[in-house]
Design an enzyme around this catalytic site. Structure first.
Site, PDB file in Angstrom:
ATOM      1  N   GLY A  89       1.729   3.960   7.146  1.00 49.02           N
ATOM      2  CA  GLY A  89       3.147   4.308   7.164  1.00 49.02           C
ATOM      3  C   GLY A  89       3.539   5.411   6.199  1.00 49.02           C
ATOM      4  O   GLY A  89       4.722   5.649   5.987  1.00 49.02           O
ATOM      5  N   HIS A  90       2.574   6.112   5.616  1.00 51.26           N
ATOM      6  CA  HIS A  90       2.902   7.113   4.575  1.00 51.26           C
ATOM      7  C   HIS A  90       2.108   8.388   4.822  1.00 51.26           C
ATOM      8  O   HIS A  90       1.021   8.543   4.300  1.00 51.26           O
ATOM      9  CB  HIS A  90       2.544   6.536   3.214  1.00 51.26           C
ATOM     10  CG  HIS A  90       3.084   7.295   2.044  1.00 51.26           C
ATOM     11  ND1 HIS A  90       2.394   8.314   1.435  1.00 51.26           N
ATOM     12  CD2 HIS A  90       4.258   7.189   1.372  1.00 51.26           C
ATOM     13  CE1 HIS A  90       3.097   8.786   0.422  1.00 51.26           C
ATOM     14  NE2 HIS A  90       4.240   8.120   0.363  1.00 51.26           N
ATOM     15  N   PHE A  91       2.519   9.292   5.509  1.00 46.91           N
ATOM     16  CA  PHE A  91       3.710   9.562   6.303  1.00 46.91           C
ATOM     17  C   PHE A  91       3.311   9.581   7.777  1.00 46.91           C
ATOM     18  O   PHE A  91       2.137   9.741   8.076  1.00 46.91           O
ATOM     19  CB  PHE A  91       4.292  10.925   5.923  1.00 46.91           C
ATOM     20  CG  PHE A  91       4.886  10.958   4.542  1.00 46.91           C
ATOM     21  CD1 PHE A  91       6.171  10.519   4.323  1.00 46.91           C
ATOM     22  CD2 PHE A  91       4.160  11.422   3.462  1.00 46.91           C
ATOM     23  CE1 PHE A  91       6.745  10.564   3.046  1.00 46.91           C
ATOM     24  CE2 PHE A  91       4.720  11.457   2.189  1.00 46.91           C
ATOM     25  CZ  PHE A  91       6.006  11.029   1.982  1.00 46.91           C
ATOM     26  N   ILE A  96      -0.738  10.760   3.536  1.00 51.15           N
ATOM     27  CA  ILE A  96      -0.944  11.254   2.179  1.00 51.15           C
ATOM     28  C   ILE A  96      -0.978  10.027   1.264  1.00 51.15           C
ATOM     29  O   ILE A  96      -0.202   9.088   1.447  1.00 51.15           O
ATOM     30  CB  ILE A  96       0.193  12.213   1.753  1.00 51.15           C
ATOM     31  CG1 ILE A  96       0.151  13.472   2.608  1.00 51.15           C
ATOM     32  CG2 ILE A  96       0.085  12.568   0.282  1.00 51.15           C
ATOM     33  CD1 ILE A  96       1.315  14.403   2.386  1.00 51.15           C
TER      34      ILE A  96
END
Length: 146
Positions: free
Chosen positions: A45-47, A52
């Site tokens: 979920g990042h991103f 990252i």
């Protein structure tokens, strides 16, 4: 105390263990590395579609290698005579970030002891990528109790 014994005394396990290897250990500092695998839980979920490594995970990696591993080494005489593992609490950090860390990237953490007294350890830490570029740096402090 060797690197295997230090890593075995860490109070972490997968998926929250961010230490692969310790390459230099002394009373004044420690160096180690970790490779962020592409299937790490935080990339999902990042991103979106551009994973990252979160700054909090980079900070945690520096704390695990640069403060906790070094603290275990500094307390080696106490730890080897006790049956229980050390308890660690982060007390402060101040980190500046310069470059992103992507999945499958190997980083090296270099830590220099500023002081260790009354079981409080404060270190200057920096993280370098495989190209020897500065990813982030700062100070991290923690309390270690056996």
């Amino acid at each position: 105390m060797n690197q295997t014994e230090i890593i075995n005394n860490l109070p972490y396990q997968k998926p929250f263990l961010f230490v692969d290897e310790l390459t230099d250990i002394s009373e004044n500092g420690i160096t180690g590395n970790y490779t962020f695998k592409e299937n790490e839980f935080f990339y999902e979920g990042h991103f979106k579609e551009n994973p990252i490594t979160p700054g909090v995970i980079l900070t945690e990696t520096m704390a695990q290698i640069g403060v906790v591993c070094l603290g275990i080494y500094l307390l080696k005489d106490t730890i080897s005579s006790e049956e229980k593992k050390p308890q660690i609490a982060l007390t402060s950090n101040n980190i500046d970030f310069f470059l992103p860390v992507l999945p499958n990237e190997k980083v090296t953490v270099i830590s220099e002891k500023e002081y260790f007294r009354f079981n409080k350890l404060k270190c200057k830490v920096k993280m370098m990528n495989a190209k020897n570029e500065l990813v982030c740096r700062g100070t991290i402090s923690g309390m270690l109790v056996v």
